[in-house]
Design a protein around this motif. Structure first.
Motif, PDB file in Angstrom:
ATOM      1  N   UNK A   1     -17.135 -36.765  15.277  1.00 15.28           N
ATOM      2  CA  UNK A   1     -17.267 -35.428  15.812  1.00 15.28           C
ATOM      3  C   UNK A   1     -16.835 -34.430  14.743  1.00 15.28           C
ATOM      4  N   UNK A   2     -17.687 -33.460  14.462  1.00  8.35           N
ATOM      5  CA  UNK A   2     -17.364 -32.417  13.491  1.00  8.35           C
ATOM      6  C   UNK A   2     -16.767 -31.221  14.217  1.00  8.35           C
ATOM      7  N   UNK A   3     -15.870 -30.552  13.541  1.00  6.13           N
ATOM      8  CA  UNK A   3     -15.232 -29.378  14.133  1.00  6.13           C
ATOM      9  C   UNK A   3     -15.327 -28.223  13.144  1.00  6.13           C
ATOM     10  N   UNK A   4     -15.716 -27.078  13.659  1.00  9.29           N
ATOM     11  CA  UNK A   4     -15.818 -25.874  12.842  1.00  9.29           C
ATOM     12  C   UNK A   4     -14.594 -25.021  13.168  1.00  9.29           C
ATOM     13  N   UNK A   5     -13.701 -24.831  12.199  1.00  6.92           N
ATOM     14  CA  UNK A   5     -12.428 -24.158  12.455  1.00  6.92           C
ATOM     15  C   UNK A   5     -12.474 -22.638  12.419  1.00  6.92           C
ATOM     16  N   UNK A   6     -13.623 -22.049  12.119  1.00  6.64           N
ATOM     17  CA  UNK A   6     -13.727 -20.597  12.042  1.00  6.64           C
ATOM     18  C   UNK A   6     -13.468 -19.959  13.400  1.00  6.64           C
ATOM     19  N   UNK A   7     -12.733 -18.859  13.390  1.00  7.43           N
ATOM     20  CA  UNK A   7     -12.522 -18.085  14.608  1.00  7.43           C
ATOM     21  C   UNK A   7     -13.156 -16.710  14.416  1.00  7.43           C
ATOM     22  N   UNK A   8     -13.821 -16.183  15.436  1.00  2.00           N
ATOM     23  CA  UNK A   8     -14.509 -14.897  15.311  1.00  2.00           C
ATOM     24  C   UNK A   8     -13.550 -13.706  15.401  1.00  2.00           C
ATOM     25  N   UNK A   9     -12.772 -13.495  14.345  1.00  2.97           N
ATOM     26  CA  UNK A   9     -11.848 -12.367  14.263  1.00  2.97           C
ATOM     27  C   UNK A   9     -12.538 -11.182  13.610  1.00  2.97           C
ATOM     28  N   UNK A  10     -12.147  -9.964  14.040  1.00  2.00           N
ATOM     29  CA  UNK A  10     -12.785  -8.765  13.514  1.00  2.00           C
ATOM     30  C   UNK A  10     -11.739  -7.680  13.311  1.00  2.00           C
ATOM     31  N   UNK A  11     -11.889  -6.919  12.242  1.00  2.00           N
ATOM     32  CA  UNK A  11     -10.958  -5.846  11.916  1.00  2.00           C
ATOM     33  C   UNK A  11     -11.196  -4.635  12.818  1.00  2.00           C
ATOM     34  N   UNK A  12     -10.119  -4.142  13.415  1.00  2.00           N
ATOM     35  CA  UNK A  12     -10.177  -3.037  14.369  1.00  2.00           C
ATOM     36  C   UNK A  12      -9.001  -2.111  14.088  1.00  2.00           C
ATOM     37  N   UNK A  13      -9.192  -0.816  14.291  1.00  2.09           N
ATOM     38  CA  UNK A  13      -8.079   0.129  14.208  1.00  2.09           C
ATOM     39  C   UNK A  13      -7.738   0.556  15.634  1.00  2.09           C
ATOM     40  N   UNK A  14      -6.466   0.416  16.003  1.00  2.00           N
ATOM     41  CA  UNK A  14      -5.970   0.852  17.302  1.00  2.00           C
ATOM     42  C   UNK A  14      -5.175   2.134  17.088  1.00  2.00           C
ATOM     43  N   UNK A  15      -5.326   3.084  18.006  1.00  2.00           N
ATOM     44  CA  UNK A  15      -4.631   4.352  17.844  1.00  2.00           C
ATOM     45  C   UNK A  15      -4.100   4.833  19.181  1.00  2.00           C
ATOM     46  N   UNK A  16      -2.872   5.349  19.146  1.00  2.00           N
ATOM     47  CA  UNK A  16      -2.260   5.993  20.315  1.00  2.00           C
ATOM     48  C   UNK A  16      -1.482   7.197  19.792  1.00  2.00           C
ATOM     49  N   UNK A  17      -1.894   8.386  20.194  1.00  2.00           N
ATOM     50  CA  UNK A  17      -1.249   9.598  19.683  1.00  2.00           C
ATOM     51  C   UNK A  17      -1.441   9.672  18.172  1.00  2.00           C
ATOM     52  N   UNK A  18      -0.336   9.824  17.455  1.00  2.00           N
ATOM     53  CA  UNK A  18      -0.388   9.918  15.994  1.00  2.00           C
ATOM     54  C   UNK A  18      -0.216   8.559  15.317  1.00  2.00           C
ATOM     55  N   UNK A  19      -0.038   7.508  16.094  1.00  2.00           N
ATOM     56  CA  UNK A  19       0.217   6.175  15.532  1.00  2.00           C
ATOM     57  C   UNK A  19      -1.086   5.402  15.436  1.00  2.00           C
ATOM     58  N   UNK A  20      -1.320   4.841  14.258  1.00  2.00           N
ATOM     59  CA  UNK A  20      -2.552   4.091  14.006  1.00  2.00           C
ATOM     60  C   UNK A  20      -2.171   2.725  13.443  1.00  2.00           C
ATOM     61  N   UNK A  21      -2.854   1.686  13.896  1.00  2.00           N
ATOM     62  CA  UNK A  21      -2.565   0.328  13.437  1.00  2.00           C
ATOM     63  C   UNK A  21      -3.872  -0.419  13.152  1.00  2.00           C
ATOM     64  N   UNK A  22      -4.030  -0.866  11.916  1.00  2.00           N
ATOM     65  CA  UNK A  22      -5.183  -1.703  11.563  1.00  2.00           C
ATOM     66  C   UNK A  22      -4.785  -3.143  11.857  1.00  2.00           C
ATOM     67  N   UNK A  23      -5.624  -3.825  12.621  1.00  2.39           N
ATOM     68  CA  UNK A  23      -5.298  -5.184  13.028  1.00  2.39           C
ATOM     69  C   UNK A  23      -6.564  -6.024  13.105  1.00  2.39           C
ATOM     70  N   UNK A  24      -6.382  -7.288  13.379  1.00  5.48           N
ATOM     71  CA  UNK A  24      -7.498  -8.203  13.567  1.00  5.48           C
ATOM     72  C   UNK A  24      -7.458  -8.704  15.003  1.00  5.48           C
TER      73      UNK A  24
END
Length: 128
Positions: A1-24
């Motif tokens: 059995x073959x396994x593909x370890x890739x996970x579908x992660x994507x870069x997103x910026x979250x913002x609340x008020x003046x606070x901004x966070x770049x995350x995956x």
């Protein structure tokens, strides 16, 4: 059995008020709502109101408490407001989920597992 370890992660910026966070975030077709951890919510400046009640959800890891928050999200230069479940339980993990509500309505999302790639196409650009 073959396994593909890739996970579908994507870069997103979250913002609340003046606070901004770049995350995956893990793009999760099975998740109705997007999800952020207790720590990420605190880092964005979220707090609980004195009389605010938490909600309960069953997950693979067990039962968790959360509250709903609207988060400003930027995906590929497109801004949107989307509801997220802000965990109130420290689960020990920092995995963030990008769920269907709002996000999957605004974008066509193509998973190309063989190339380990996710393509977000803004739906407004598809209208003639």
């Amino acid at each position: 059995m073959a396994r593909h370890d890739w996970q579908p992660n994507y870069s997103v910026i979250l913002k609340h008020g003046d606070i901004e966070s770049r995350t995956t975030m893990l793009v999760d077709y099975g998740a109705e709502l997007s999800l952020i951890s207790l720590k990420v919510g605190q880092d964005l400046g979220y707090t609980l109101a004195d009389s605010e009640s938490t909600l309960l959800a069953e997950t693979i890891g067990g039962r968790v408490e959360y509250v709903l928050r609207n988060v400003e999200m930027t995906i590929d230069e497109h801004n949107l407001i989307t509801p997220v479940a802000w965990l109130q339980t420290n689960t020990g993990g920092e995995q963030l989920l990008l769920g269907r509500e709002v996000v999957f309505d605004k974008f066509n999302i193509e998973f190309r597992q063989a190339e380990e790639q996710i393509i977000f196409t803004w739906r407004e650009s598809l209208k003639s």
